[in-house]
Design an enzyme around this catalytic site. Structure first.
Site, PDB file in Angstrom:
ATOM      1  N   LYS A 186       0.811  -1.219   0.000  1.00  0.00           N
ATOM      2  CA  LYS A 186       0.000   0.000   0.000  1.00  0.00           C
ATOM      3  C   LYS A 186       0.845   1.270   0.000  1.00  0.00           C
ATOM      4  O   LYS A 186       2.019   1.260   0.363  1.00  0.00           O
ATOM      5  CB  LYS A 186      -0.999  -0.032   1.164  1.00  0.00           C
ATOM      6  CG  LYS A 186      -2.162  -0.970   0.814  1.00  0.00           C
ATOM      7  CD  LYS A 186      -3.272  -0.987   1.818  1.00  0.00           C
ATOM      8  CE  LYS A 186      -4.360  -1.951   1.308  1.00  0.00           C
ATOM      9  NZ  LYS A 186      -5.365  -2.249   2.325  1.00  0.00           N
ATOM     10  N   ARG A 192      -3.594 -10.253   4.765  1.00  0.00           N
ATOM     11  CA  ARG A 192      -4.009 -10.203   3.352  1.00  0.00           C
ATOM     12  C   ARG A 192      -2.847  -9.655   2.528  1.00  0.00           C
ATOM     13  O   ARG A 192      -2.506  -8.475   2.648  1.00  0.00           O
ATOM     14  CB  ARG A 192      -5.246  -9.307   3.231  1.00  0.00           C
ATOM     15  CG  ARG A 192      -5.833  -9.246   1.839  1.00  0.00           C
ATOM     16  CD  ARG A 192      -7.035  -8.305   1.802  1.00  0.00           C
ATOM     17  NE  ARG A 192      -7.640  -8.275   0.487  1.00  0.00           N
ATOM     18  CZ  ARG A 192      -7.181  -7.559  -0.527  1.00  0.00           C
ATOM     19  NH1 ARG A 192      -6.126  -6.791  -0.388  1.00  0.00           N
ATOM     20  NH2 ARG A 192      -7.791  -7.609  -1.700  1.00  0.00           N
TER      21      ARG A 192
HETATM   22  N1  HH2 Z   1      -7.424  -3.886   0.850  1.00  0.00           N
HETATM   23  C1  HH2 Z   1      -7.770  -3.860  -0.459  1.00  0.00           C
HETATM   24  C2  HH2 Z   1      -8.881  -4.576  -0.917  1.00  0.00           C
HETATM   25  N2  HH2 Z   1      -9.624  -5.323  -0.075  1.00  0.00           N
HETATM   26  N3  HH2 Z   1     -10.021  -6.144   2.100  1.00  0.00           N
HETATM   27  C3  HH2 Z   1      -9.712  -6.190   3.414  1.00  0.00           C
HETATM   28  N4  HH2 Z   1     -10.427  -6.944   4.265  1.00  0.00           N
HETATM   29  N5  HH2 Z   1      -8.637  -5.484   3.919  1.00  0.00           N
HETATM   30  C4  HH2 Z   1      -7.865  -4.698   3.130  1.00  0.00           C
HETATM   31  O1  HH2 Z   1      -6.929  -4.041   3.646  1.00  0.00           O
HETATM   32  C5  HH2 Z   1      -8.168  -4.629   1.722  1.00  0.00           C
HETATM   33  C6  HH2 Z   1      -9.287  -5.373   1.241  1.00  0.00           C
HETATM   34  C7  HH2 Z   1      -6.942  -3.075  -1.424  1.00  0.00           C
HETATM   35  O2  HH2 Z   1      -5.944  -3.860  -2.007  1.00  0.00           O
HETATM   36  P1  HH2 Z   1      -6.000  -4.540  -3.467  1.00  0.00           P
HETATM   37  O3  HH2 Z   1      -7.083  -5.577  -3.523  1.00  0.00           O
HETATM   38  O4  HH2 Z   1      -4.671  -5.030  -3.819  1.00  0.00           O
HETATM   39  O5  HH2 Z   1      -6.319  -3.335  -4.428  1.00  0.00           O
HETATM   40  P2  HH2 Z   1      -7.626  -2.882  -5.211  1.00  0.00           P
HETATM   41  O6  HH2 Z   1      -8.691  -2.568  -4.198  1.00  0.00           O
HETATM   42  O7  HH2 Z   1      -7.158  -1.686  -6.007  1.00  0.00           O
HETATM   43  O8  HH2 Z   1      -8.052  -4.054  -6.074  1.00  0.00           O
END
Ligand code: HH2
Length: 268
Positions: A212, A246
């Protein structure tokens, strides 16, 4: 928990696994690296802002289903890790659970759609309730708290009470402080430093620091080069009592956490 983003616009790996076969292969790779859970998402939550450009575009339910369902169906038939659906849409969650997912990861903590709680309750799924200030497109514009940890804790306690009131058993609920969701660098660091206060609520705590932007603010590194920061923050989170991590890079984080867990384990 390994991340499988079936999206064109996720912040660190958007577009890499948009084709179902690429997402399935990636999920299998993360399973081989030791993931206990695969979190499959068809809509990015990337915020708008200077470092992000416009932010992620909203996705229709049909498009989200078209992205995630074939991936869930094929990963399910592997009999591998538990599958989690990362969605705020009840229709997507319902179909994903019918296809073999057993966890709903709702970054809105059941706030965006009135039907979501019922979908989770009826299916007896596990559900992760995450804190977010506002909604993805606006959450990074000047977030403010008097005391970020107390406010996130109060929010999660309220959501936990709401979810159990809607018929989801408490044993099925996980909590997540929502690192990066409406938080400055200082807010994220404070939440990690005092994560034990969130753990004290008494439910398993999920943390998502992987790649992040707050890590980039400290190290100057781009998304793909934030593994050291990802490891550092997950080790701290483990030491403070988190139990689900995660991440995009399962093997190195798993190894670091195995050493950290052995170090902090109580003996005798
Ligand atoms: N972070 C993201 C997405 N979903 N869910 C939970 N429970 N906790 C988190 O910190 C979290 C999440 C963001 O990361 P990513 O899926 O890599 O990115 P994007 O939302 O751009 O797909």
């Amino acid at each position: 928990m390994g991340v499988v983003n079936v999206t064109p616009d996720s912040f660190s790996d958007g577009g890499r696994y948009l084709a179902a076969e690429d997402a399935v292969a990636h999920g299998r790779q993360l399973a081989a690296e030791g993931a206990d859970i695969l979190d499959i998402g068809g809509e990015s939550t990337r915020p708008a802002g200077t470092v992000y450009g416009e932010g992620a575009q909203p996705v229709t339910e049909d498009e989200e289903l078209r992205r995630v369902l074939p991936v869930i169906e094929r990963l399910r038939s592997d009999d591998g890790p538990a599958l989690s659906i990362d969605s705020t849409k009840p229709g997507v969650a319902r179909a994903a659970l019918a296809a073999g997912a057993t966890i709903v990861n709702d970054v809105s903590a059941l706030r965006f759609e009135p039907d979501m709680a019922g979908v989770v309750a009826d299916s007896k799924a596990t559900c992760c309730l995450m804190h977010m200030l506002g909604e993805p497109r606006t959450m990074q514009s000047d977030p403010r708290y008097d005391d970020v940890v107390s406010e996130v804790k109060a929010f999660l306690e309220e959501r936990l009470a709401f979810a159990t009131g809607e018929g989801i058993p408490e044993e099925k609920l996980w909590l997540d402080p929502g690192i990066g969701f409406g938080k400055t660098l200082e807010h994220n660091l404070e939440l990690l430093r005092r994560l034990n206060e969130i753990v004290a609520i008494g439910r398993p705590v999920v943390v998502g620091t992987s790649r992040k932007s707050f890590l980039g603010k400290i190290t100057g590194r781009v998304e793909d080069a934030r593994l050291p920061g990802t490891i550092a923050t997950n080790v701290i989170a483990l030491e403070r009592g988190a139990s689900i991590f995660r991440v995009h890079d399962v093997a190195p984080v798993r190894e670091a956490l195995a050493v950290a867990a052995a170090t902090v384990a109580a003996h005798g």
